[in-house]
Scaffold this motif. Structure first.
Motif, PDB file in Angstrom:
ATOM      1  N   GLY A 178      -0.411  -8.571  15.529  1.00  0.00           N
ATOM      2  CA  GLY A 178      -0.348 -10.015  15.386  1.00  0.00           C
ATOM      3  C   GLY A 178      -0.674 -10.459  13.967  1.00  0.00           C
ATOM      4  N   LEU A 179      -1.690  -9.815  13.386  1.00  0.00           N
ATOM      5  CA  LEU A 179      -2.247 -10.311  12.120  1.00  0.00           C
ATOM      6  C   LEU A 179      -2.730  -9.141  11.274  1.00  0.00           C
ATOM      7  CD1 LEU A 179      -3.499 -12.815  10.545  1.00  0.00           C
ATOM      8  CD2 LEU A 179      -5.488 -12.562  12.018  1.00  0.00           C
ATOM      9  N   ILE A 180      -2.542  -9.265   9.975  1.00  0.00           N
ATOM     10  CA  ILE A 180      -3.063  -8.248   9.050  1.00  0.00           C
ATOM     11  C   ILE A 180      -4.525  -8.583   8.727  1.00  0.00           C
ATOM     12  CG2 ILE A 180      -2.894  -7.377   6.673  1.00  0.00           C
ATOM     13  CD1 ILE A 180      -0.671  -6.342   8.487  1.00  0.00           C
ATOM     14  N   MET A 181      -5.376  -7.565   8.819  1.00  0.00           N
ATOM     15  CA  MET A 181      -6.813  -7.791   8.581  1.00  0.00           C
ATOM     16  C   MET A 181      -7.388  -6.621   7.788  1.00  0.00           C
ATOM     17  SD  MET A 181      -9.493  -9.818   9.804  1.00  0.00           S
ATOM     18  CE  MET A 181      -9.240 -10.406  11.459  1.00  0.00           C
ATOM     19  N   ASP A 236      -9.533  -8.698  20.707  1.00  0.00           N
ATOM     20  CA  ASP A 236      -8.092  -8.849  20.935  1.00  0.00           C
ATOM     21  C   ASP A 236      -7.329  -7.597  20.509  1.00  0.00           C
ATOM     22  OD1 ASP A 236      -8.972 -11.356  21.465  1.00  0.00           O
ATOM     23  OD2 ASP A 236      -7.914 -12.371  19.828  1.00  0.00           O
ATOM     24  N   LYS A 237      -7.864  -6.934  19.509  1.00  0.00           N
ATOM     25  CA  LYS A 237      -7.199  -5.754  18.908  1.00  0.00           C
ATOM     26  C   LYS A 237      -5.766  -6.101  18.485  1.00  0.00           C
ATOM     27  CE  LYS A 237      -9.855  -2.371  21.621  1.00  0.00           C
ATOM     28  NZ  LYS A 237     -10.911  -2.114  20.669  1.00  0.00           N
ATOM     29  N   SER A 238      -5.600  -7.299  17.951  1.00  0.00           N
ATOM     30  CA  SER A 238      -4.245  -7.667  17.530  1.00  0.00           C
ATOM     31  C   SER A 238      -4.009  -7.399  16.045  1.00  0.00           C
ATOM     32  CB  SER A 238      -3.945  -9.128  17.885  1.00  0.00           C
ATOM     33  OG  SER A 238      -5.026  -9.950  17.591  1.00  0.00           O
ATOM     34  N   VAL A 239      -4.882  -6.617  15.442  1.00  0.00           N
ATOM     35  CA  VAL A 239      -4.703  -6.209  14.034  1.00  0.00           C
ATOM     36  C   VAL A 239      -4.392  -4.710  14.023  1.00  0.00           C
ATOM     37  CG1 VAL A 239      -6.368  -7.968  13.327  1.00  0.00           C
ATOM     38  CG2 VAL A 239      -7.134  -5.622  13.639  1.00  0.00           C
ATOM     39  N   PRO A 240      -3.900  -4.157  12.904  1.00  0.00           N
ATOM     40  CA  PRO A 240      -3.619  -2.719  12.880  1.00  0.00           C
ATOM     41  C   PRO A 240      -4.840  -1.898  13.302  1.00  0.00           C
ATOM     42  CG  PRO A 240      -2.686  -3.751  10.945  1.00  0.00           C
ATOM     43  CD  PRO A 240      -3.488  -4.814  11.654  1.00  0.00           C
ATOM     44  N   ALA A 241      -4.577  -0.870  14.112  1.00  0.00           N
ATOM     45  CA  ALA A 241      -5.683  -0.094  14.687  1.00  0.00           C
ATOM     46  C   ALA A 241      -6.570   0.513  13.602  1.00  0.00           C
ATOM     47  CB  ALA A 241      -5.104   0.986  15.582  1.00  0.00           C
ATOM     48  N   GLY A 242      -5.966   0.849  12.481  1.00  0.00           N
ATOM     49  CA  GLY A 242      -6.754   1.467  11.413  1.00  0.00           C
ATOM     50  C   GLY A 242      -7.225   0.481  10.368  1.00  0.00           C
ATOM     51  N   TYR A 243      -7.438  -0.785  10.763  1.00  0.00           N
ATOM     52  CA  TYR A 243      -7.756  -1.834   9.781  1.00  0.00           C
ATOM     53  C   TYR A 243      -9.014  -1.515   8.984  1.00  0.00           C
ATOM     54  CZ  TYR A 243     -11.559  -3.753  12.611  1.00  0.00           C
ATOM     55  OH  TYR A 243     -12.746  -3.923  13.280  1.00  0.00           O
ATOM     56  N   LEU A 244      -9.934  -0.770   9.610  1.00  0.00           N
ATOM     57  CA  LEU A 244     -11.184  -0.464   8.914  1.00  0.00           C
ATOM     58  C   LEU A 244     -10.987   0.471   7.722  1.00  0.00           C
ATOM     59  CD1 LEU A 244     -13.612  -0.050  11.932  1.00  0.00           C
ATOM     60  CD2 LEU A 244     -13.832  -1.712  10.086  1.00  0.00           C
ATOM     61  N   GLN A 246      -8.289   0.204   5.750  1.00  0.00           N
ATOM     62  CA  GLN A 246      -7.270  -0.390   4.875  1.00  0.00           C
ATOM     63  C   GLN A 246      -7.851  -1.459   3.958  1.00  0.00           C
ATOM     64  OE1 GLN A 246      -4.529  -1.811   7.851  1.00  0.00           O
ATOM     65  NE2 GLN A 246      -3.196  -0.032   7.605  1.00  0.00           N
ATOM     66  N   THR A 247      -7.625  -1.274   2.656  1.00  0.00           N
ATOM     67  CA  THR A 247      -7.956  -2.346   1.714  1.00  0.00           C
ATOM     68  C   THR A 247      -6.816  -3.360   1.756  1.00  0.00           C
ATOM     69  OG1 THR A 247      -6.793  -1.276  -0.087  1.00  0.00           O
ATOM     70  CG2 THR A 247      -9.132  -0.748   0.149  1.00  0.00           C
ATOM     71  N   ARG A 248      -6.951  -4.394   0.965  1.00  0.00           N
ATOM     72  CA  ARG A 248      -5.884  -5.402   0.937  1.00  0.00           C
ATOM     73  C   ARG A 248      -4.544  -4.765   0.547  1.00  0.00           C
ATOM     74  NH1 ARG A 248      -6.673  -9.778  -3.534  1.00  0.00           N
ATOM     75  NH2 ARG A 248      -5.867  -8.094  -4.792  1.00  0.00           N
ATOM     76  N   MET A 249      -4.585  -3.965  -0.530  1.00  0.00           N
ATOM     77  CA  MET A 249      -3.350  -3.355  -1.030  1.00  0.00           C
ATOM     78  C   MET A 249      -2.752  -2.371  -0.020  1.00  0.00           C
ATOM     79  SD  MET A 249      -3.095  -4.752  -3.936  1.00  0.00           S
ATOM     80  CE  MET A 249      -2.700  -4.223  -5.573  1.00  0.00           C
ATOM     81  N   GLU A 250      -3.627  -1.747   0.778  1.00  0.00           N
ATOM     82  CA  GLU A 250      -3.130  -0.766   1.752  1.00  0.00           C
ATOM     83  C   GLU A 250      -2.641  -1.409   3.036  1.00  0.00           C
ATOM     84  OE1 GLU A 250      -6.219   2.644   0.097  1.00  0.00           O
ATOM     85  OE2 GLU A 250      -6.715   1.458   1.860  1.00  0.00           O
ATOM     86  N   SER A 251      -3.120  -2.626   3.316  1.00  0.00           N
ATOM     87  CA  SER A 251      -2.757  -3.255   4.591  1.00  0.00           C
ATOM     88  C   SER A 251      -1.457  -4.070   4.498  1.00  0.00           C
ATOM     89  CB  SER A 251      -3.886  -4.162   5.076  1.00  0.00           C
ATOM     90  OG  SER A 251      -4.068  -5.224   4.168  1.00  0.00           O
ATOM     91  N   TYR A 256       5.013  -5.864   5.154  1.00  0.00           N
ATOM     92  CA  TYR A 256       6.308  -5.698   4.477  1.00  0.00           C
ATOM     93  C   TYR A 256       7.260  -4.850   5.334  1.00  0.00           C
ATOM     94  CZ  TYR A 256       3.373  -6.874   0.393  1.00  0.00           C
ATOM     95  OH  TYR A 256       2.484  -7.465  -0.472  1.00  0.00           O
ATOM     96  N   ALA A 257       6.668  -3.940   6.130  1.00  0.00           N
ATOM     97  CA  ALA A 257       7.493  -3.073   6.981  1.00  0.00           C
ATOM     98  C   ALA A 257       7.966  -3.802   8.240  1.00  0.00           C
ATOM     99  CB  ALA A 257       6.712  -1.828   7.361  1.00  0.00           C
ATOM    100  N   GLY A 258       7.541  -5.058   8.415  1.00  0.00           N
ATOM    101  CA  GLY A 258       7.982  -5.850   9.567  1.00  0.00           C
ATOM    102  C   GLY A 258       7.161  -5.595  10.815  1.00  0.00           C
ATOM    103  N   ASP A 259       5.973  -4.975  10.649  1.00  0.00           N
ATOM    104  CA  ASP A 259       5.180  -4.598  11.818  1.00  0.00           C
ATOM    105  C   ASP A 259       4.068  -5.576  12.163  1.00  0.00           C
ATOM    106  OD1 ASP A 259       6.734  -2.393  12.156  1.00  0.00           O
ATOM    107  OD2 ASP A 259       5.389  -1.010  11.107  1.00  0.00           O
ATOM    108  N   ALA A 260       4.014  -6.719  11.486  1.00  0.00           N
ATOM    109  CA  ALA A 260       2.952  -7.682  11.796  1.00  0.00           C
ATOM    110  C   ALA A 260       3.502  -9.104  11.727  1.00  0.00           C
ATOM    111  CB  ALA A 260       1.797  -7.527  10.812  1.00  0.00           C
ATOM    112  N   GLY A 261       2.901  -9.981  12.542  1.00  0.00           N
ATOM    113  CA  GLY A 261       3.393 -11.356  12.629  1.00  0.00           C
ATOM    114  C   GLY A 261       2.914 -12.240  11.485  1.00  0.00           C
TER     115      GLY A 261
END
Lengths: 415, 299
Positions: A178-181, A236-244, A246-251, A256-261
């Motif tokens: 759903g969301l990038i975090m 909700d777990k609506s962010v990428p599972a590996g968000y912890l 990921q820095t801003r540049m990595e997330s 860009y790949a179309g995988d988040a709303g």
């Protein structure tokens, strides 16, 4: 033996003389070193072309534009300052300027740059204008916005609560995020600031004389912001599972790949999407406030500063005059996607798109970082508090209470 | 009348001093002076550029000793070093034993084992960062294919990130240990093993009673060097986690960098550097003492 010793001394002398002569030859040509932050969208080709074009126009000046990932600019700069070998110029976060002033490390830039260049820059972007002098030219200035992947949702959320609901729906309906975090500490505290400002919060209370008072990240607005972040990520777990991890540049590449709303992002999003070959439609909107709060997106300005310890300041000024011509600066703005800071570039057709309309709208209500000494260390402390809340090691309230105490202690060391 | 011995230098001695002088000067300027300056910074209040401002005796040390984070970081550094060096030693020994056996392709296998050591540490660390990536990484992709639906967030969870960092340090360091042990094993006389075989000694006994005593000195030196390098392994942690999440992988060397070059607190960084210096010096001295005491027993 004596003969051998004599031969060795002669060889050493010859070598030294040759090296010295070579050094003299180099020294005759003044060198301008620029610490060049690698913004998303900025290409190596552009950097090389700029360097070559400047040296063609000024054959008596050697220009070295050193590309540095954004996350490493601060470290590289402080290391070079501590080592007594600063560059002539460096891109800096404008919020570092107080620290640099305290170190007596920067020069007033208006001393070295032509009036034509200075007059062509919007006054509103000159955030580095302190105590009657301009300590850096604005190189990038832009408010943060919300980018929406239209393939996954067309909903433009009016509040953070609406965005959370929609992010959860996207996850359940499509299996995408759903969301990038970004959950891994990086140089900037942007992600917490988006939610903090949107909840009506701030980093410090403002005293009657306009100075900064106590740290207030642990007030109701701060706790509301961090609780929201933790809930979206862990409940909700609506962010990428590996968000912890990921820095801003990595997330951002996940978006860009179309995988988040949704992603809260800067103006570079458009050019980054193009470079990533993204084919989905994107809507640009304002970062929504929490229900009952006013919109307050984060605005960030970066500047380019001349360093007092540098050897060739006059030549550095010539480079700035060259770089701020439309031919180069407008192209730079276009590549990194930021709205132009120069009046002449602002009229160009490429800066009249919906993205720039959204950016202008956001700029009208945006809020900057606090300009306070020691903010790098304070950001680190707050980042750790956010991480501890994510990891469940502390509740949002506990984490922010502890962080606020630490921030006050750091602030006290500068008073 | 008795003549006192004269101390005039011979031509050879003069030449020797002349040749040593540039290196001695280089060491004095680039090694001894920085060490001296760091010690001074730890005893002074410094400004944001690390320039000495005011003599404060041991105030910087006492302030830092009261900080629980400092003790956590110091403890983590010791744990990090102990685990990494023990695993590198054990695995390195096993690999050395395997490579010491005659088999087809032994030379090729030895060449393969040197690759992690021959690659630069930042490149190895970046490679592993991609391997550990939760979204696109090879490791989690493989684990998912094997049926593990929720693989760990390797660089995002405190324990897993510590494990992930330590593994990269081990992966880089094993070839050195293996090759040094292998070199030691190859210098052990075959006669000893043949005599032992005549006396009916089995393989484990040969390892513990012939190989280990014979390469003891080499193991000592290799583990000492490995301990010093591991304790100061900045690259691996900085590239993988930068000490996070929430300080879970911060060790003394990364904390020194953070205090010095991110927060510009050079006095605190200097205190940590002095503590690191003392820990490693004590460790090296104890080790050297044991080494030289055992020297007479060496074969």
């Amino acid at each position: 033996m004596k003969k051998a010793f004599l031969v060795m001394v002669l060889v050493a002398l010859l070598a030294t003389t040759t090296l010295f002569a070579a050094g003299q030859q180099e020294a005759a040509k003044p060198k301008v070193t620029v610490f060049w932050a690698l913004y998303d969208g900025l290409t190596e080709e552009y950097r090389q072309n700029l360097q070559d074009a400047f040296m063609k126009e000024y054959p008596n000046i050697e220009l070295d534009i050193v590309p540095i990932p954004w996350d490493q600019v601060y470290d590289k700069l402080t290391t070079s300052l501590a080592g007594g070998n600063p560059p002539e110029l460096s891109v800096i976060g404008t919020r570092w300027i107080l620290e640099l002033l305290a170190l007596d490390a920067v020069e007033p830039v208006d001393k070295w740059v032509s009036k034509t260049t200075l007059d062509n820059i919007f006054d509103g972007t000159k955030e580095a204008f302190i105590n009657g002098q301009l300590w850096g030219l604005p190189v990038a200035a832009g408010a943060r916005i919300l980018a929406i992947n239209n393939t996954l949702t067309k909903k433009v959320p009016a509040t953070m609560e609406e965005m959370r609901t929609e992010a959860l729906r996207i996850k359940n309906a499509t299996g995408k995020y759903g969301l990038i975090m970004p959950g891994k500490k990086h140089t900037e505290l942007t992600d917490f600031a988006y939610y903090l400002y949107s909840a009506g919060g701030d980093f410090f209370e403002i005293n009657a004389d306009g100075s900064y008072g106590k740290c207030i990240i642990n007030n109701a607005a701060g706790v509301k912001a961090l609780t929201y972040m933790v809930d979206v990520a862990n409940k909700d777990k609506s962010v990428p599972a590996g968000y912890l991890s990921q820095t801003r540049m990595e997330s951002h590449p996940v978006f860009y790949a179309g995988d988040a709303g949704y992603v809260m992002i800067g103006a570079w999003v458009d050019s980054a999407l193009k470079q990533a070959g993204a084919s989905f439609d994107v809507t640009y909107a304002q970062i929504p406030p929490f229900a009952g709060a006013k919109p307050a997106p984060l605005v960030i300005t970066d500047s380019i500063a001349i360093f007092s310890g540098a050897k060739n300041k006059k030549e550095a000024g010539l480079f700035l005059d060259f770089f701020y011509r439309d031919e180069w600066k407008a192209k730079f703005d276009e590549l990194i996607g930021f709205p132009p800071v120069t009046k002449s570039a602002a009229t160009l057709p490429q800066f009249q798109s919906p993205l720039y309309q959204a950016l202008n709208e956001a700029a009208a209500v945006a809020k900057p970082w606090p300009l306070i000494e020691g903010f790098a260390e304070m950001s680190d402390v707050i980042w750790d508090a956010v991480s501890m809340a994510y990891l469940g090691q502390k509740t949002p309230k506990q984490a922010l209470d502890d962080a606020a105490k630490q921030v006050d202690a750091i602030k006290a060391t500068y008073e | 009348m008795k003549h006192l011995p004269t101390h005039r230098l011979t031509a050879d001695a003069k030449m020797a001093y002349a040749l040593i002088a540039p290196a001695a000067l280089f060491i004095a300027v680039f090694m001894l002076y920085p060490v001296f300056y760091v010690i001074m910074m730890s005893l002074f209040k410094t400004n944001k550029l690390g320039i000495l401002q005011q003599w404060v005796w041991f105030d910087n040390f006492t302030r830092l000793m009261k900080d629980p984070v400092f003790w956590q970081v110091t403890g983590r550094s010791l744990l990090w070093t102990a685990i990494a060096v023990i695993v590198k030693t054990v695995v390195g020994m096993i690999i050395a034993l395997c490579l010491n056996v005659e088999f087809a392709g032994r030379k090729f296998a030895r060449m393969l084992f040197i690759i992690p050591w021959a690659s630069s540490v930042p490149i190895s660390a970046m490679l592993w960062k991609w391997v550990y990536d939760h979204e696109f990484g090879l490791l989690n992709h493989t684990l998912t294919l094997l049926g593990i639906s929720n693989p760990p967030v390797w660089l995002g969870m405190p324990t897993w990130s510590f494990v992930a960092c330590i593994w990269v340090d081990i992966w880089i360091g094993i070839p050195f240990m293996a090759l040094v042990f292998l070199a030691g094993m190859q210098s052990v006389s075959r006669d000893l093993y043949e005599s032992a075989e005549v006396d009916g000694v089995n393989a484990p006994q040969k390892f513990f009673f012939i190989t280990i005593p014979c390469i003891k000195q080499i193991v000592f030196i290799a583990t000492l060097l490995s301990s010093l390098w591991t304790f100061n392994d900045f690259n691996t942690i900085y590239i993988l986690t930068r000490g996070g999440p929430a300080g879970a992988t911060d060790i003394l060397i990364t904390s020194i960098y953070k205090n010095g070059f991110e927060w510009l607190r050079f006095s605190d960084a200097a205190v940590m550097a002095v503590v690191t210096f003392i820990i490693l010096m004590v460790f090296a001295l104890v080790y050297a003492r044991t080494y030289f005491r055992g020297g007479d027993d060496a074969l």
